[in-house]
Design an enzyme around this catalytic site. Structure first.
Site, PDB file in Angstrom:
ATOM      1  N   CYS A 123      -0.857  10.655   1.071  1.00 27.51           N
ATOM      2  CA  CYS A 123      -1.490  11.307   0.300  1.00 27.51           C
ATOM      3  C   CYS A 123      -1.468  12.567   0.080  1.00 27.51           C
ATOM      4  O   CYS A 123      -1.410  13.059  -1.061  1.00 27.51           O
ATOM      5  CB  CYS A 123      -2.431  11.173   1.212  1.00 27.51           C
ATOM      6  N   GLU A 152      -3.880   6.513   8.194  1.00 24.85           N
ATOM      7  CA  GLU A 152      -2.792   5.932   8.310  1.00 24.85           C
ATOM      8  C   GLU A 152      -2.681   5.802  10.106  1.00 24.85           C
ATOM      9  O   GLU A 152      -2.125   7.079  10.208  1.00 24.85           O
ATOM     10  CB  GLU A 152      -1.640   5.065   7.858  1.00 24.85           C
ATOM     11  N   ARG A 187       5.935   5.847   1.995  1.00 27.25           N
ATOM     12  CA  ARG A 187       6.098   6.633   0.787  1.00 27.25           C
ATOM     13  C   ARG A 187       6.208   8.572   1.601  1.00 27.25           C
ATOM     14  O   ARG A 187       5.712   8.624   2.027  1.00 27.25           O
ATOM     15  CB  ARG A 187       4.395   7.173   0.688  1.00 27.25           C
TER      16      ARG A 187
HETATM   17  N1  LIG Z   1      -3.605   5.556   2.335  1.00 23.60           N
HETATM   18  C1  LIG Z   1      -3.710   6.258   2.839  1.00 23.60           C
HETATM   19  O1  LIG Z   1      -4.273   6.490   3.888  1.00 23.60           O
HETATM   20  C2  LIG Z   1      -5.570   6.834   2.051  1.00 23.60           C
HETATM   21  C3  LIG Z   1      -6.523   8.039   2.028  1.00 23.60           C
HETATM   22  C4  LIG Z   1      -7.462   8.438   1.753  1.00 23.60           C
HETATM   23  C5  LIG Z   1      -7.349   7.725   0.855  1.00 23.60           C
HETATM   24  N2  LIG Z   1      -6.859   7.288   0.344  1.00 23.60           N
HETATM   25  C6  LIG Z   1      -6.600   6.948  -1.390  1.00 23.60           C
HETATM   26  O2  LIG Z   1      -6.841   5.807  -1.079  1.00 23.60           O
HETATM   27  C7  LIG Z   1      -6.375   5.132  -2.983  1.00 23.60           C
HETATM   28  C8  LIG Z   1      -5.674   3.691  -1.883  1.00 23.60           C
HETATM   29  O3  LIG Z   1      -4.385   4.175  -1.297  1.00 23.60           O
HETATM   30  P1  LIG Z   1      -3.995   3.086  -0.080  1.00 23.60           P
HETATM   31  O4  LIG Z   1      -2.584   3.572   0.682  1.00 23.60           O
HETATM   32  O5  LIG Z   1      -4.803   2.114   0.159  1.00 23.60           O
HETATM   33  O6  LIG Z   1      -2.801   2.604  -1.839  1.00 23.60           O
HETATM   34  P2  LIG Z   1      -1.756   0.944  -1.872  1.00 23.60           P
HETATM   35  O7  LIG Z   1      -0.487   1.014  -3.132  1.00 23.60           O
HETATM   36  O8  LIG Z   1      -1.231   1.129  -0.386  1.00 23.60           O
HETATM   37  O9  LIG Z   1      -2.474  -0.221  -2.640  1.00 23.60           O
HETATM   38  C9  LIG Z   1      -3.414  -0.259  -3.788  1.00 23.60           C
HETATM   39  C10 LIG Z   1      -3.609  -1.321  -4.130  1.00 23.60           C
HETATM   40  O10 LIG Z   1      -4.558  -1.879  -5.499  1.00 23.60           O
HETATM   41  C11 LIG Z   1      -3.796  -3.202  -5.813  1.00 23.60           C
HETATM   42  N3  LIG Z   1      -3.875  -2.636  -7.020  1.00 23.60           N
HETATM   43  C12 LIG Z   1      -3.587  -2.009  -8.818  1.00 23.60           C
HETATM   44  N4  LIG Z   1      -3.889  -2.013  -9.760  1.00 23.60           N
HETATM   45  C13 LIG Z   1      -5.181  -3.221  -9.258  1.00 23.60           C
HETATM   46  C14 LIG Z   1      -5.952  -3.219 -10.496  1.00 23.60           C
HETATM   47  N5  LIG Z   1      -6.314  -2.996 -11.368  1.00 23.60           N
HETATM   48  N6  LIG Z   1      -6.605  -4.035  -9.804  1.00 23.60           N
HETATM   49  C15 LIG Z   1      -6.735  -4.540  -8.414  1.00 23.60           C
HETATM   50  N7  LIG Z   1      -5.706  -4.375  -7.375  1.00 23.60           N
HETATM   51  C16 LIG Z   1      -4.723  -3.459  -8.145  1.00 23.60           C
HETATM   52  C17 LIG Z   1      -2.368  -2.839  -5.370  1.00 23.60           C
HETATM   53  O11 LIG Z   1      -1.887  -4.196  -5.954  1.00 23.60           O
HETATM   54  C18 LIG Z   1      -2.138  -2.945  -3.995  1.00 23.60           C
HETATM   55  O12 LIG Z   1      -2.475  -3.169  -3.633  1.00 23.60           O
HETATM   56  C19 LIG Z   1      -5.428   5.963  -3.577  1.00 23.60           C
HETATM   57  O13 LIG Z   1      -6.129   6.786  -4.559  1.00 23.60           O
HETATM   58  C20 LIG Z   1      -5.229   6.680  -2.186  1.00 23.60           C
HETATM   59  O14 LIG Z   1      -4.759   8.607  -2.746  1.00 23.60           O
HETATM   60  C21 LIG Z   1      -5.441   6.598   1.225  1.00 23.60           C
END
Ligand SMILES: NC(=O)c1ccc[n+]([C@@H]2O[C@H](COP(=O)([O-])OP(=O)(O)OC[C@H]3O[C@@H](n4cnc5c(N)ncnc54)[C@H](O)[C@@H]3O)[C@@H](O)[C@H]2O)c1
Length: 429
Positions: free
Chosen positions: A258, A153, A325
């Site tokens: 994360c 991010e 977070r």
């Molecule tokens: N944020 C980061 O920097 C980052 C980097 C690498 C990997 N990840 C991984 O990627 C994944 C997502 O992270 P994020 O930070 O983007 O999460 P986030 O919480 O920002 O977004 C998740 C989204 O999923 C949606 N959602 C939940 N259940 C759903 C469903 N059943 N159908 C459709 N949409 C649904 C939520 O409404 C939300 O908008 C996680 O597993 C995280 O560990 C995150």
């Protein structure tokens, strides 16, 4: 390629916009109607540099759209990428309910030969469970893959356009070929491996970086006891090519969306396989305790926080994001508030009450650093936003004892001390 990205959070929106910019037809799907409404209007629901322009550009080019309808999105997609959240469950394992519920919702609309790729960070075994679940609800042939995400991010657009590597965990040549084709334009090394290896690689990368932070924090603790300066120590060890200068961040401990949850998951997994005393468990425990140990120490240095005016500079978990977070501020502000401090906080992007839903009588978020530090007995530099680091603190020194807690070792202690502040860094005196 026709692609659906399920979950339009940080990872989902960035991936959707970038895949669209590579010439694909992309639909972003989320269950959060409000988020989708904003995205449809070209508004990113969070702060990520460069993302809004890219989003609008791809929407205007007709390459990117958003919906809450599984039927609409899945029935026209060859590739479905799951990017929903995987937060920590109360037992600290990864909570896979969003991944599984998205699998259940997509199953009835799957096209023949569609690929379901999990981009969310999930433990080994998850793809197999998901495939089983989907199989129960569809007769069409489909494939599975692990496509872990490594973006950061704050620099997510750049990281996605210029990744260090693309990792594809799969068992079928068809999947490797399709996903290779999708990522070729990124000009990055593409690594093919087993599904479990791809998932373990993601956990290993995050846990290694979290361990590096924890390691240098432990060394900083020792420096504090013997007059060494952690920054001088880092400079020396960094010249060793096996170690390197980069990624040494002594501070309050790792936070963010994360590292904490991924280390917790690997620690919890270790416990289930009889490795309860291992490094991941230690790192997790040390990091959870660290910020509170430091706060107790800081408190002693200014003879208690009760009735003291305290400025907290930086609320997000790191610069260039509004994501809070597991941000240090979410522990510091409640701690100070409960001790009876009079708190003024500042952040260029993050909003404390909006994110935490916590309101304290003795906490007020203000719009400028000047306002936050006015009459402060103590100033916490928590996040290295450029405006916070470059602020001319010496010019704002007041005629009373004032302490700067430089929680990221960003300031020059000599300049701060010359301006008559008491300076307290991490692992340096
Ligand atoms: N944020 C980061 O920097 C980052 C980097 C690498 C990997 N990840 C991984 O990627 C994944 C997502 O992270 P994020 O930070 O983007 O999460 P986030 O919480 O920002 O977004 C998740 C989204 O999923 C949606 N959602 C939940 N259940 C759903 C469903 N059943 N159908 C459709 N949409 C649904 C939520 O409404 C939300 O908008 C996680 O597993 C995280 O560990 C995150």
């Amino acid at each position: 390629m026709h692609i659906t990205i399920i979950g339009t959070g940080f990872v989902g929106v960035v991936s959707a916009a970038i895949y669209a910019s590579l010439g694909n037809q992309v639909i972003g799907l989320d269950v959060d109607q409000e988020k989708i409404n904003k995205l449809k209007k070209g508004q990113v629901p969070f702060f990520e540099p460069g993302l809004e322009d890219l989003l609008i550009e791809q929407q205007q080019a007709g390459k990117l759209s958003f919906t809450t309808s599984y039927q609409e999105a899945i029935s026209q997609s060859e590739l479905i990428i799951i990017a929903v959240g995987t937060p920590s469950a109360p037992d600290e394992t990864a909570d896979l309910r969003y991944v599984m519920s998205s699998a259940e919702s997509l199953a009835p609309y799957l096209q023949k030969d569609a690929i379901i790729a999990i981009k969310s960070t999930v433990p080994p075994g998850t793809l197999e469970k998901l495939m089983e679940l989907v199989k129960q609800q569809t007769k069409v042939k489909f494939y599975g893959a692990s496509l872990p995400e490594f973006l950061r991010e704050g620099s997510a657009v750049h990281d996605t356009l210029h990744p260090d590597r693309i990792v594809i965990g799969a068992t079928d040549d068809f999947v490797f070929e399709k996903l290779d084709q999708l990522h070729q334009a990124l000009n990055a090394p593409i690594v093919h491996c087993g599904v479990a290896s791809a998932q373990m690689a993601k956990y290993t990368a995050n846990t290694y970086l979290a361990t590096r932070i924890t390691f240098i924090n432990e060394i900083a603790n020792l420096c504090q006891k013997n007059g060494a300066d952690i920054e001088e120590v880092i400079n020396v060890i960094g010249l060793d090519q096996r170690i390197g200068q980069h990624y040494w961040y002594p501070g309050l401990g790792y936070g963010g969306s994360c590292f904490p949850k991924d280390v917790k998951e690997l620690a919890a997994y270790s416990r289930t396989v009889g490795e309860e005393g291992n490094l991941m468990n230690k790192v997790n425990e040390i990091n959870k305790q660290r910020i509170f140990d430091l706060l107790i120490n800081f408190e002693k240095q200014i003879d208690g926080f009760a009735n003291k005016k305290v400025a907290v500079l930086g609320l997000s978990f790191k610069p260039n994001t509004d994501d809070m977070r597991e941000a240090p501020s979410t522990k510091i502000i409640p701690y100070l508030a409960n001790k009876g401090a009079d708190i003024k906080s500042f952040d260029p992007m993050a909003n404390y009450e909006q994110f935490t839903k916590e309101k304290y009588q003795n906490h007020q978020q203000v719009n400028t650093i000047e306002e936050a530090i006015k009459e402060a007995d103590a100033i916490f530099l928590v996040v290295e936003w450029p405006e916070i680091v470059q602020f001319p603190y010496a010019q704002y020194k007041e005629n009373k004892p004032q302490t700067i807690f430089d929680c990221r070792n960003q300031l020059n202690p000599e300049i701060i001390k010359q301006a008559n502040y008491q300076y307290v860094g991490i692992g340096r005196s």
